[in-house]
Design a protein around this motif. Structure first.
Motif, PDB file in Angstrom:
ATOM      1  N   THR A   1       1.051  -1.202   0.143  1.00  0.00           N
ATOM      2  CA  THR A   1      -0.122   0.048  -0.148  1.00  0.00           C
ATOM      3  C   THR A   1       0.828   1.412   0.079  1.00  0.00           C
ATOM      4  N   TYR A   2       0.428   2.287  -0.809  1.00  0.00           N
ATOM      5  CA  TYR A   2       1.379   3.114  -0.957  1.00  0.00           C
ATOM      6  C   TYR A   2       0.596   4.706  -0.964  1.00  0.00           C
ATOM      7  N   TYR A   3       0.991   5.550  -0.044  1.00  0.00           N
ATOM      8  CA  TYR A   3       0.175   6.706   0.106  1.00  0.00           C
ATOM      9  C   TYR A   3       0.989   7.807  -0.906  1.00  0.00           C
TER      10      TYR A   3
ATOM     11  N   LYS B   1       2.107  12.102  -0.536  1.00  0.00           N
ATOM     12  CA  LYS B   1       3.257  12.338   0.419  1.00  0.00           C
ATOM     13  C   LYS B   1       4.592  12.118  -0.074  1.00  0.00           C
ATOM     14  N   CYS B   2       4.506  11.527  -1.196  1.00  0.00           N
ATOM     15  CA  CYS B   2       6.200  11.261  -1.793  1.00  0.00           C
ATOM     16  C   CYS B   2       6.923  12.517  -2.037  1.00  0.00           C
ATOM     17  N   ILE B   3       8.227  12.465  -1.594  1.00  0.00           N
ATOM     18  CA  ILE B   3       8.932  13.731  -1.818  1.00  0.00           C
ATOM     19  C   ILE B   3      10.240  13.327  -2.864  1.00  0.00           C
ATOM     20  N   GLY B   4      10.051  12.090  -3.612  1.00  0.00           N
ATOM     21  CA  GLY B   4      10.716  11.736  -4.951  1.00  0.00           C
ATOM     22  C   GLY B   4      12.151  11.704  -4.492  1.00  0.00           C
ATOM     23  N   CYS B   5      12.407  10.868  -3.481  1.00  0.00           N
ATOM     24  CA  CYS B   5      13.903  10.916  -3.058  1.00  0.00           C
ATOM     25  C   CYS B   5      14.569   9.722  -3.541  1.00  0.00           C
ATOM     26  N   ASN B   6      13.732   8.681  -4.337  1.00  0.00           N
ATOM     27  CA  ASN B   6      14.558   7.840  -4.798  1.00  0.00           C
ATOM     28  C   ASN B   6      14.708   6.341  -4.149  1.00  0.00           C
ATOM     29  N   GLY B   7      14.708   6.424  -2.747  1.00  0.00           N
ATOM     30  CA  GLY B   7      15.134   5.420  -1.932  1.00  0.00           C
ATOM     31  C   GLY B   7      14.295   3.943  -2.314  1.00  0.00           C
ATOM     32  N   CYS B   8      12.994   4.194  -2.740  1.00  0.00           N
ATOM     33  CA  CYS B   8      12.171   2.977  -3.037  1.00  0.00           C
ATOM     34  C   CYS B   8      12.641   2.389  -4.248  1.00  0.00           C
ATOM     35  N   VAL B   9      13.233   2.935  -5.167  1.00  0.00           N
ATOM     36  CA  VAL B   9      13.636   2.747  -6.424  1.00  0.00           C
ATOM     37  C   VAL B   9      14.860   1.731  -6.327  1.00  0.00           C
TER      38      VAL B   9
ATOM     39  N   ARG C   1       9.192   3.298  -9.687  1.00  0.00           N
ATOM     40  CA  ARG C   1       9.946   3.885 -10.671  1.00  0.00           C
ATOM     41  C   ARG C   1       9.379   5.379 -10.572  1.00  0.00           C
ATOM     42  N   ILE C   2      10.198   6.544 -10.583  1.00  0.00           N
ATOM     43  CA  ILE C   2       9.843   7.714 -10.567  1.00  0.00           C
ATOM     44  C   ILE C   2       9.210   8.511 -11.800  1.00  0.00           C
ATOM     45  N   SER C   3       8.222   9.221 -11.495  1.00  0.00           N
ATOM     46  CA  SER C   3       7.418   9.588 -12.522  1.00  0.00           C
ATOM     47  C   SER C   3       8.176  10.761 -13.341  1.00  0.00           C
TER      48      SER C   3
ATOM     49  N   LYS D   1       7.447  12.098  -8.399  1.00  0.00           N
ATOM     50  CA  LYS D   1       6.933  11.041  -7.307  1.00  0.00           C
ATOM     51  C   LYS D   1       7.274   9.554  -7.894  1.00  0.00           C
ATOM     52  N   SER D   2       7.281   8.781  -6.969  1.00  0.00           N
ATOM     53  CA  SER D   2       7.534   7.523  -7.162  1.00  0.00           C
ATOM     54  C   SER D   2       5.981   7.091  -7.704  1.00  0.00           C
ATOM     55  N   ASN D   3       6.085   6.055  -8.618  1.00  0.00           N
ATOM     56  CA  ASN D   3       4.859   5.146  -9.188  1.00  0.00           C
ATOM     57  C   ASN D   3       5.234   3.740  -8.599  1.00  0.00           C
TER      58      ASN D   3
ATOM     59  N   ASN E   1      13.783   2.292   3.549  1.00  0.00           N
ATOM     60  CA  ASN E   1      14.378   3.561   3.004  1.00  0.00           C
ATOM     61  C   ASN E   1      13.456   4.775   2.987  1.00  0.00           C
ATOM     62  N   CYS E   2      12.334   4.630   2.871  1.00  0.00           N
ATOM     63  CA  CYS E   2      11.262   5.697   2.697  1.00  0.00           C
ATOM     64  C   CYS E   2      11.135   6.757   3.935  1.00  0.00           C
ATOM     65  N   PRO E   3      11.708   7.836   3.907  1.00  0.00           N
ATOM     66  CA  PRO E   3      11.729   8.894   4.863  1.00  0.00           C
ATOM     67  C   PRO E   3      10.522   9.327   5.256  1.00  0.00           C
ATOM     68  N   MET E   4       9.449   8.963   4.466  1.00  0.00           N
ATOM     69  CA  MET E   4       8.248   9.691   4.538  1.00  0.00           C
ATOM     70  C   MET E   4       7.025   8.422   5.215  1.00  0.00           C
ATOM     71  N   ARG E   5       7.713   7.328   5.194  1.00  0.00           N
ATOM     72  CA  ARG E   5       6.954   6.110   5.880  1.00  0.00           C
ATOM     73  C   ARG E   5       5.582   6.021   5.213  1.00  0.00           C
ATOM     74  N   ILE E   6       5.742   6.027   3.822  1.00  0.00           N
ATOM     75  CA  ILE E   6       4.346   6.000   3.070  1.00  0.00           C
ATOM     76  C   ILE E   6       4.258   4.681   2.243  1.00  0.00           C
ATOM     77  N   ILE E   7       5.157   3.584   2.458  1.00  0.00           N
ATOM     78  CA  ILE E   7       5.022   2.320   1.868  1.00  0.00           C
ATOM     79  C   ILE E   7       4.595   1.387   2.959  1.00  0.00           C
ATOM     80  N   LYS E   8       3.548   0.843   2.845  1.00  0.00           N
ATOM     81  CA  LYS E   8       3.171  -0.277   3.891  1.00  0.00           C
ATOM     82  C   LYS E   8       3.149  -1.584   3.403  1.00  0.00           C
TER      83      LYS E   8
HETATM   84  S1  SF4 Z   1      11.215   6.199  -0.676  1.00  0.00           S
HETATM   85 FE1  SF4 Z   1       9.171   7.287  -0.227  1.00  0.00          FE
HETATM   86  S2  SF4 Z   1       9.543   9.483  -0.378  1.00  0.00           S
HETATM   87 FE2  SF4 Z   1      11.423   8.299  -1.261  1.00  0.00          FE
HETATM   88  S3  SF4 Z   1      10.527   8.310  -3.728  1.00  0.00           S
HETATM   89 FE3  SF4 Z   1      10.099   6.223  -2.534  1.00  0.00          FE
HETATM   90  S4  SF4 Z   1       7.842   6.575  -1.896  1.00  0.00           S
HETATM   91 FE4  SF4 Z   1       8.736   8.683  -2.490  1.00  0.00          FE
END
Ligand code: SF4
Length: 75
Positions: free
Chosen positions: A5-7, A10-18, A26-28, A33-35, A64-71
């Motif tokens: 699940t992905y909120y 709030k993504c800041i596009g930091c690339n950590g998930c990628v 993948r960054i859009s 933001k990440s997709n 890796n996600c600093p926003m904690r939006i990946i569950k």
């Molecule tokens: S790690 Fe989190 S904040 Fe960073 S690009 Fe991925 S979803 Fe967005």
């Protein structure tokens, strides 16, 4: 199976998930933001269900996600 699940709002596009799971994230180019690949959207929240073979890399993506939006949830 593993439910992701992905909120996205709030993504800041930091690339950590990628970096952790490039086959699932993948960054859009449109908004930076990440997709969540193959994610289905409902009210701005994206979900998908994948094989457990993707668990470790997506656990790392969530960590890796600093926003904690990946569950993650094991179904
Ligand atoms: S790690 Fe989190 S904040 Fe960073 S690009 Fe991925 S979803 Fe967005």
């Amino acid at each position: 199976m593993l439910q992701i699940t992905y909120y996205r709002n709030k993504c800041i596009g930091c690339n950590g998930c990628v970096e952790a799971a490039p086959e699932r994230w993948r960054i859009s180019r449109a908004d930076g933001k990440s997709n969540l690949i193959n994610g289905r959207e409902k009210k701005g929240i994206y979900t998908t269900t994948v094989n457990m073979t993707e668990y470790e890399e997506n656990e790392q993506a969530a960590a890796n996600c600093p926003m904690r939006i990946i569950k993650l949830k094991v179904l």
